[in-house]
Design a protein around this motif. Structure first.
Motif, mmCIF file in Angstrom:
data_model
loop_
_atom_site.group_PDB
_atom_site.id
_atom_site.type_symbol
_atom_site.label_atom_id
_atom_site.label_comp_id
_atom_site.label_asym_id
_atom_site.label_seq_id
_atom_site.Cartn_x
_atom_site.Cartn_y
_atom_site.Cartn_z
ATOM 1 N N ARG A 1 2.013 2.524 -3.809
ATOM 2 C CA ARG A 1 0.736 3.618 -4.713
ATOM 3 C C ARG A 1 0.508 4.312 -4.855
ATOM 4 O O ARG A 1 0.137 5.387 -3.000
ATOM 5 N N ARG B 1 2.076 -3.975 -12.776
ATOM 6 C CA ARG B 1 1.881 -4.056 -11.673
ATOM 7 C C ARG B 1 3.094 -4.825 -11.277
ATOM 8 O O ARG B 1 3.688 -3.961 -10.898
ATOM 9 N N ARG C 1 0.776 -1.338 -0.003
ATOM 10 C CA ARG C 1 -0.051 0.033 -0.191
ATOM 11 C C ARG C 1 1.052 1.057 -0.293
ATOM 12 O O ARG C 1 0.573 2.050 -0.685
ATOM 13 N N ARG D 1 7.014 5.098 -5.643
ATOM 14 C CA ARG D 1 5.202 4.905 -5.633
ATOM 15 C C ARG D 1 5.155 5.462 -6.855
ATOM 16 O O ARG D 1 5.102 6.048 -7.459
ATOM 17 N N GLY E 1 1.694 5.314 -9.612
ATOM 18 C CA GLY E 1 -0.432 5.514 -10.079
ATOM 19 C C GLY E 1 -0.295 4.410 -11.336
ATOM 20 O O GLY E 1 0.600 4.898 -11.911
ATOM 21 N N ARG F 1 -3.013 6.816 -4.182
ATOM 22 C CA ARG F 1 -4.445 6.182 -3.227
ATOM 23 C C ARG F 1 -5.257 7.649 -3.983
ATOM 24 O O ARG F 1 -6.186 7.713 -4.506
ATOM 25 N N ARG F 2 -4.336 8.328 -3.421
ATOM 26 C CA ARG F 2 -5.454 9.621 -3.112
ATOM 27 C C ARG F 2 -5.063 10.848 -4.784
ATOM 28 O O ARG F 2 -4.263 10.861 -5.529
#
Length: 124
Positions: free
Chosen positions: A11, A69, A8, A46, A48, A13-14
């Protein structure tokens, strides 16, 4: 042996994180992917993903995301640390090896543009 899981904390995420990379970052592209990058305060890289409906139906989009990924997981050690990446898919997905080469090459171009230190040498 280090874990290759896509955790997590690796990544983006927001939506605010994506927006920041798009607005303040730099971009490079080839025929299969576009990569936006921004220097980050964190120690790692990270990732996205942005795969639009233009690339195909849900099956095609999910295949793209799985391949991206997987390419990231296998090439994470070759990427410069301290960078946030947003990868945008184009067209039909290439083979995994080609996608991995593309990701590493474009990420290193971004690292040079962002003046980030080179990644540590990886023994193979």
């Amino acid at each position: 042996m280090a874990s290759e899981r896509f955790r997590r904390d690796q990544r983006l995420r927001r939506p605010a994180d994506f927006k920041q990379v798009y607005n303040r970052g730099r971009s490079v592209a080839d025929r299969s992917i576009v990569v936006y990058g921004l220097a980050s305060a964190g120690p790692g890289v990270r990732l996205g993903l942005s795969v639009s409906r233009k690339v195909g139906n849900a099956v095609a989009r999910n295949r793209w995301k799985r391949l991206l990924r997987e390419a990231f997981r296998h090439s994470r050690q070759q990427l410069a640390p301290g960078m946030d990446l947003v990868v945008i898919a184009r067209g039909s997905p290439p083979p995994l090896a080609e996608l991995q080469q593309s990701l590493v090459g474009l990420a290193s171009q971004l690292a040079r543009k962002l003046r980030l230190p080179s990644p540590p040498a990886v023994e193979t």
